[in-house]
Design a protein around this motif. Structure first.
Motif, PDB file in Angstrom:
ATOM      1  N   ALA A  20      29.898  34.826  39.801  1.00  0.00           N
ATOM      2  CA  ALA A  20      31.279  35.295  39.814  1.00  0.00           C
ATOM      3  C   ALA A  20      32.012  34.856  41.077  1.00  0.00           C
ATOM      4  O   ALA A  20      33.149  34.400  41.000  1.00  0.00           O
ATOM      5  CB  ALA A  20      31.303  36.816  39.699  1.00  0.00           C
ATOM      6  N   LEU A  21      31.375  34.959  42.232  1.00  0.00           N
ATOM      7  CA  LEU A  21      32.102  34.742  43.479  1.00  0.00           C
ATOM      8  C   LEU A  21      31.981  33.314  43.995  1.00  0.00           C
ATOM      9  O   LEU A  21      32.814  32.857  44.764  1.00  0.00           O
ATOM     10  CB  LEU A  21      31.613  35.719  44.548  1.00  0.00           C
ATOM     11  CG  LEU A  21      31.819  37.192  44.183  1.00  0.00           C
ATOM     12  CD1 LEU A  21      31.434  38.083  45.338  1.00  0.00           C
ATOM     13  CD2 LEU A  21      33.262  37.444  43.791  1.00  0.00           C
ATOM     14  N   PRO A  26      35.335  30.743  41.199  1.00  0.00           N
ATOM     15  CA  PRO A  26      36.480  30.147  41.911  1.00  0.00           C
ATOM     16  C   PRO A  26      36.340  28.653  42.164  1.00  0.00           C
ATOM     17  O   PRO A  26      37.309  28.024  42.581  1.00  0.00           O
ATOM     18  CB  PRO A  26      36.490  30.897  43.255  1.00  0.00           C
ATOM     19  CG  PRO A  26      35.609  32.082  43.054  1.00  0.00           C
ATOM     20  CD  PRO A  26      34.597  31.673  42.043  1.00  0.00           C
ATOM     21  N   GLN A  76      39.954  28.395  41.097  1.00  0.00           N
ATOM     22  CA  GLN A  76      40.940  28.480  42.169  1.00  0.00           C
ATOM     23  C   GLN A  76      41.783  27.202  42.243  1.00  0.00           C
ATOM     24  O   GLN A  76      42.998  27.252  42.388  1.00  0.00           O
ATOM     25  CB  GLN A  76      40.193  28.682  43.484  1.00  0.00           C
ATOM     26  CG  GLN A  76      40.865  29.629  44.423  1.00  0.00           C
ATOM     27  CD  GLN A  76      39.986  29.932  45.628  1.00  0.00           C
ATOM     28  OE1 GLN A  76      39.023  29.222  45.904  1.00  0.00           O
ATOM     29  NE2 GLN A  76      40.319  30.970  46.346  1.00  0.00           N
ATOM     30  N   GLU A  83      44.137  27.062  39.311  1.00  0.00           N
ATOM     31  CA  GLU A  83      45.197  28.065  39.390  1.00  0.00           C
ATOM     32  C   GLU A  83      46.252  27.642  40.410  1.00  0.00           C
ATOM     33  O   GLU A  83      47.451  27.766  40.163  1.00  0.00           O
ATOM     34  CB  GLU A  83      44.606  29.411  39.777  1.00  0.00           C
ATOM     35  CG  GLU A  83      45.647  30.517  39.781  1.00  0.00           C
ATOM     36  CD  GLU A  83      45.025  31.889  39.930  1.00  0.00           C
ATOM     37  OE1 GLU A  83      43.891  31.984  40.399  1.00  0.00           O
ATOM     38  OE2 GLU A  83      45.691  32.869  39.572  1.00  0.00           O
ATOM     39  N   GLY A 141      35.219  28.988  35.150  1.00  0.00           N
ATOM     40  CA  GLY A 141      36.438  28.746  35.916  1.00  0.00           C
ATOM     41  C   GLY A 141      37.208  27.551  35.397  1.00  0.00           C
ATOM     42  O   GLY A 141      38.437  27.548  35.345  1.00  0.00           O
ATOM     43  N   ARG A 157      41.885  30.412  35.762  1.00  0.00           N
ATOM     44  CA  ARG A 157      42.456  31.429  36.644  1.00  0.00           C
ATOM     45  C   ARG A 157      41.307  32.051  37.404  1.00  0.00           C
ATOM     46  O   ARG A 157      40.237  32.278  36.831  1.00  0.00           O
ATOM     47  CB  ARG A 157      43.173  32.513  35.836  1.00  0.00           C
ATOM     48  CG  ARG A 157      44.377  32.042  35.082  1.00  0.00           C
ATOM     49  CD  ARG A 157      45.601  31.979  35.984  1.00  0.00           C
ATOM     50  NE  ARG A 157      46.769  31.493  35.275  1.00  0.00           N
ATOM     51  CZ  ARG A 157      47.033  30.216  35.050  1.00  0.00           C
ATOM     52  NH1 ARG A 157      46.199  29.287  35.465  1.00  0.00           N
ATOM     53  NH2 ARG A 157      48.129  29.871  34.411  1.00  0.00           N
ATOM     54  N   THR A 158      41.546  32.392  38.679  1.00  0.00           N
ATOM     55  CA  THR A 158      40.442  32.854  39.510  1.00  0.00           C
ATOM     56  C   THR A 158      39.918  34.212  39.058  1.00  0.00           C
ATOM     57  O   THR A 158      38.721  34.363  38.779  1.00  0.00           O
ATOM     58  CB  THR A 158      40.892  32.942  40.972  1.00  0.00           C
ATOM     59  OG1 THR A 158      41.522  31.718  41.312  1.00  0.00           O
ATOM     60  CG2 THR A 158      39.714  33.170  41.884  1.00  0.00           C
ATOM     61  N   LEU A 159      40.824  35.177  38.970  1.00  0.00           N
ATOM     62  CA  LEU A 159      40.358  36.549  38.725  1.00  0.00           C
ATOM     63  C   LEU A 159      39.700  36.703  37.353  1.00  0.00           C
ATOM     64  O   LEU A 159      38.595  37.238  37.256  1.00  0.00           O
ATOM     65  CB  LEU A 159      41.533  37.519  38.894  1.00  0.00           C
ATOM     66  CG  LEU A 159      41.144  38.891  39.388  1.00  0.00           C
ATOM     67  CD1 LEU A 159      40.396  38.799  40.703  1.00  0.00           C
ATOM     68  CD2 LEU A 159      42.375  39.769  39.540  1.00  0.00           C
ATOM     69  N   PRO A 160      40.334  36.220  36.279  1.00  0.00           N
ATOM     70  CA  PRO A 160      39.636  36.292  34.988  1.00  0.00           C
ATOM     71  C   PRO A 160      38.317  35.523  35.007  1.00  0.00           C
ATOM     72  O   PRO A 160      37.335  35.963  34.405  1.00  0.00           O
ATOM     73  CB  PRO A 160      40.630  35.652  34.007  1.00  0.00           C
ATOM     74  CG  PRO A 160      41.947  35.779  34.659  1.00  0.00           C
ATOM     75  CD  PRO A 160      41.695  35.701  36.129  1.00  0.00           C
ATOM     76  N   VAL A 187      36.286  35.163  37.520  1.00  0.00           N
ATOM     77  CA  VAL A 187      35.285  35.988  38.201  1.00  0.00           C
ATOM     78  C   VAL A 187      34.723  37.030  37.232  1.00  0.00           C
ATOM     79  O   VAL A 187      33.504  37.189  37.100  1.00  0.00           O
ATOM     80  CB  VAL A 187      35.921  36.656  39.440  1.00  0.00           C
ATOM     81  CG1 VAL A 187      35.037  37.758  39.965  1.00  0.00           C
ATOM     82  CG2 VAL A 187      36.184  35.632  40.519  1.00  0.00           C
ATOM     83  N   ALA A 188      35.627  37.702  36.522  1.00  0.00           N
ATOM     84  CA  ALA A 188      35.182  38.764  35.619  1.00  0.00           C
ATOM     85  C   ALA A 188      34.351  38.196  34.471  1.00  0.00           C
ATOM     86  O   ALA A 188      33.262  38.688  34.167  1.00  0.00           O
ATOM     87  CB  ALA A 188      36.397  39.514  35.076  1.00  0.00           C
TER      88      ALA A 188
END
Lengths: 352, 364
Positions: B123-124, B128, B132, B135, B230, B235-238, B240-241
């Motif tokens: 995820a982290l 990204p 990232q 995005e 990714g 998109r970064t946040l989606p 990650v989830a």
């Protein structure tokens, strides 16, 4: 897709391929066609202005030329190669409209990014652009103003030492001083290295000063693609005083493809203009002003004067249905007299 | 070799510290850009891995000392710990020695962290990696430089893989050492072995996913899952989830798959008889019923309220006995290698997908 005889976009031996050459180019965005059946070429070493209304495919055209996306139909050759392929990728630089840069990098790191990502990096040029725009090297890119970002992005593009420099709205967010510095840098690189510059812009008056080639896009069509000098020589602004008869519509602007060919009723255009290719005509009171393409002879009550480039481009922008004026896509066989008088945008489709 | 030389720079003499007699190579070219883009994350991963690795080495030392101490206490008060396992000492039996705290740390708390490490990496670190860039639009900046898109992807993946592999090895090696020490200790004769068995009471297979090559391969697969997510989500946040969810699903699937990768040992015995004992370091997979024709079934044919006489019922269903199945310690390493191969193949396939997909992305 390949229209030329060369395999995989290889340039034909012995000839110098133009900087940009489009054949039947079409670009389709999500909401429709941005550009259709475009045929044009930009010669090497030109400073070309790319003009057109907002959202009419200028950025898409530049993105295709830089290899960021593929054309939907037709071909675009950059220096004789397919855009984005390895022989041409190091030779083309693109300044994107939204100036993407890594926000966490400092300006100095951004220049190092350019050096590490481009083997032919010209550090002196890039640093002089940044220094000339008075951007501090230690500042984070994310904290720069819009104009400063543009300068850093331009430094990246120029430092690549490209043969073709594509600029999307380069002057939009620059103050007058930086604008002059940028134009000077572009003119220098064009004069010293023969770099072809293609820039999209809204500022028609400034293009007049720097461009020697002009591309005009409107409503998905390429309307003008030719030398500025030829474009200016090929148009005449005719002012005609309407005598006696009622004006067809006060203050109305109207355009006709060719008055004679379409059997234009005498009420809308004066007799003197029949048989000419009228780009755009408008009336103000009893004055009729018409932009005429490639006039053969003008005898009548009209007063003819050479228009400025801005006036010509405005005329085309007001009337996107005007017949296009495009330099021939193939090598002209017998000089400038061989320029076709017919609109090329129409027979291009039947050719393919 | 000349292609790889672009990625290494040898700083000139005036730019390197005077103490160094030789130049230290530095990353250069697209590798520098890939490192710099995610520098904060990579530095965090490396620093955390080093700190945790050193801590794990120290804890290994603590574990040995704790077990040794326990065995010493047993030697002093013989009755408190009986190697024969007979606990019928009566009410006056002295309390057994206290289990050292380190054991709780290592074998209760560490696994619950190690369990979620692939999720964190996927995820982290993975999410990204491209999410990232896509995005922020900076992928277009990279794609109009002289480096081709495919090389850009390959270098980004290689740097992320290198950092992840480094962290994974630094963490997995001491954990494997704990595991190895406790496994060896469990099998020891006499009081030492008793102390190990009493202090570290877990099954030797509990650490399967955190030790050896599997520990590293899980993290690399998670990284690639995050990277592809990714790339597709943009998109970064989606990203990650979604990556965390996908990594959890894949870990769950791998755990379910594990018991089917090798043929287990099967011990049969007659119905109602005492099952023959398995080795202590075996992984008990479950048991069931043996039919008259020798076939095995896990389903109990006589379960349910309507059955009165179980023996009659079993006879009607031709059940003649029961069985237990397990993996032996001799299958530990083959199973590790098989699961590693599966994870690395999947990771390689995902990386190949990235290499195939990115040149086809339409950038605006």
């Amino acid at each position: 897709m390949s229209t030329t005889s060369g395999a995989a976009g290889a340039p034909p031996a012995g000839s110098d391929p133009p900087a940009l050459e489009a054949r039947g180019l079409g670009i389709r965005n999500r909401d429709g066609w941005a550009l259709r059946s475009c045929d044009f070429r930009v010669p090497r070493g030109a400073v070309a202005g790319l003009v057109g209304p907002n959202g009419d495919g200028k950025s898409s055209l530049l993105a295709v030329a830089a290899g960021l996306r593929a054309p939907t139909e037709g071909t675009l050759r950059v220096l004789g190669h397919r855009p984005g392929t390895s022989p041409v990728l190091p030779r083309v630089a693109l300044l994107l409209q939204d100036r993407p840069l890594h926000a966490a990098f400092t300006v100095a790191e951004t220049l190092r990014y350019g050096r590490e990502m481009n083997p032919a990096w010209d550090d002196a040029t890039a640093r002089s652009v940044v220094a000339g725009a008075d951007v501090p090297l230690r500042a984070k890119v994310g904290h720069l103003s819009g104009g400063q970002r543009t300068c850093v992005a331009l430094a990246l593009a120029l430092g690549k030492r490209p043969d073709v420099l594509l600029l999307d709205e380069p002057m939009a967010d620059l103050d007058p001083l930086r604008r002059h510095a940028m134009m000077a840098a572009l003119m220098t690189v064009n004069a010293e290295h023969g770099t072809t510059v293609v820039m999209s812009s809204h500022i028609l008056a400034e293009l007049d000063l720097v461009c020697d080639y002009v591309l005009l896009l409107a409503h998905g069509r390429m309307l003008v693609a030719d030398d500025v000098e030829f474009v200016q020589a090929a148009h005449t602004l005719v002012t005609h005083t309407l005598d006696g008869q009622d004006p067809p519509g006060s203050g109305a602007a109207y355009g006709r493809r060719t008055g004679a060919a379409e059997g234009d009723p005498g009420g809308s255009l004066p007799d003197e203009l029949l048989g000419h290719t009228v780009v755009e005509a408008r009336t103000t009171g009893r004055q009729l002003t018409a932009m005429i393409q490639l006039p053969t002879s003008l005898d009548g009550a009209g007063a003819a004067e050479p228009p400025t480039l801005e006036e010509i481009l405005l005329a085309y922008l007001r009337n996107p249905e005007a017949p296009p004026l495009l330099a021939p896509a193939d090598e002209p066989a017998a000089g400038a007299t061989a320029r076709p008088l017919l609109p090329r945008g129409q027979d291009a489709e039947s050719d393919r | 070799m000349s292609a790889l030389a672009r990625y290494v720079a040898w700083p000139p003499r005036e730019e390197r510290p005077a103490l160094l007699p030789f130049p230290l190579p530095q990353v250069a070219g697209p590798a520098w850009a890939a490192w710099r883009r995610h520098r904060a994350a990579y530095r965090t991963v490396i620093a955390l891995a080093l700190v945790c690795g050193l801590w794990a080495l120290w804890e290994h030392h603590q574990l040995l000392a704790g077990v040794h101490h326990y065995a010493d206490a047993c030697r002093k008060v013989r009755q408190s710990c009986d190697p024969s396992g007979d606990q019928s000492g009566g009410a006056h039996q002295p309390a057994p020695p206290r289990v050292p705290v380190v054991v709780h740390t290592l074998f209760d708390m560490a696994p619950s962290v190690l369990r979620f490490l692939p999720l964190v990496v996927g995820a982290l670190l993975g999410g990204p990696l491209f999410g990232q860039e896509l995005e922020a639009g900076t992928h277009r900046l990279a794609w109009v430089q002289s480096v081709g898109r495919r090389e850009w992807v390959a270098v980004k993946l290689a740097v992320a893989t290198g950092v992840t592999a480094f962290g994974a090895v630094v963490l997995t090696a001491p954990v494997s050492w704990w595991w190895y020490a406790s496994w060896r200790g469990h099998g020891r004769p006499g009081l030492d072995g008793y102390a190990w068995r009493a202090v570290t009471w877990w099954n030797d297979w509990d650490f399967f996913a955190y030790t050896g090559p599997v520990g590293v391969a899980h993290l690399l697969l998670a990284l690639m899952i995050g990277a592809v997510t990714g790339l597709l989500v943009r998109r970064t946040l989606p990203a990650v989830a979604v990556s965390a969810g996908l990594c959890e699903a894949v870990l769950f699937g791998l755990g379910r798959l594990r018991s089917h990768l090798l043929t287990p040992y099967v011990l049969r015995h007659g119905y109602g008889q005492l099952a023959p004992s398995q080795p202590r370091d075996a992984w008990y997979l479950g048991g069931g019923y043996v039919r008259a024709d020798g076939s095995l079934t896990t389903k109990d044919p006589c379960a349910g309220p309507g059955v009165k006489d179980i023996m009659t019922c079993l006879r009607q269903h031709h059940v003649v006995g029961q069985y237990d199945s397990d993996f032996r310690m001799s299958q530990f390493v083959p199973l590790q290698l098989i699961e590693t191969a599966i994870c690395l193949s999947a990771a390689a396939a995902l990386a190949a997908f990235c290499l195939w997909y990115v040149p086809r992305v339409t950038a605006r």
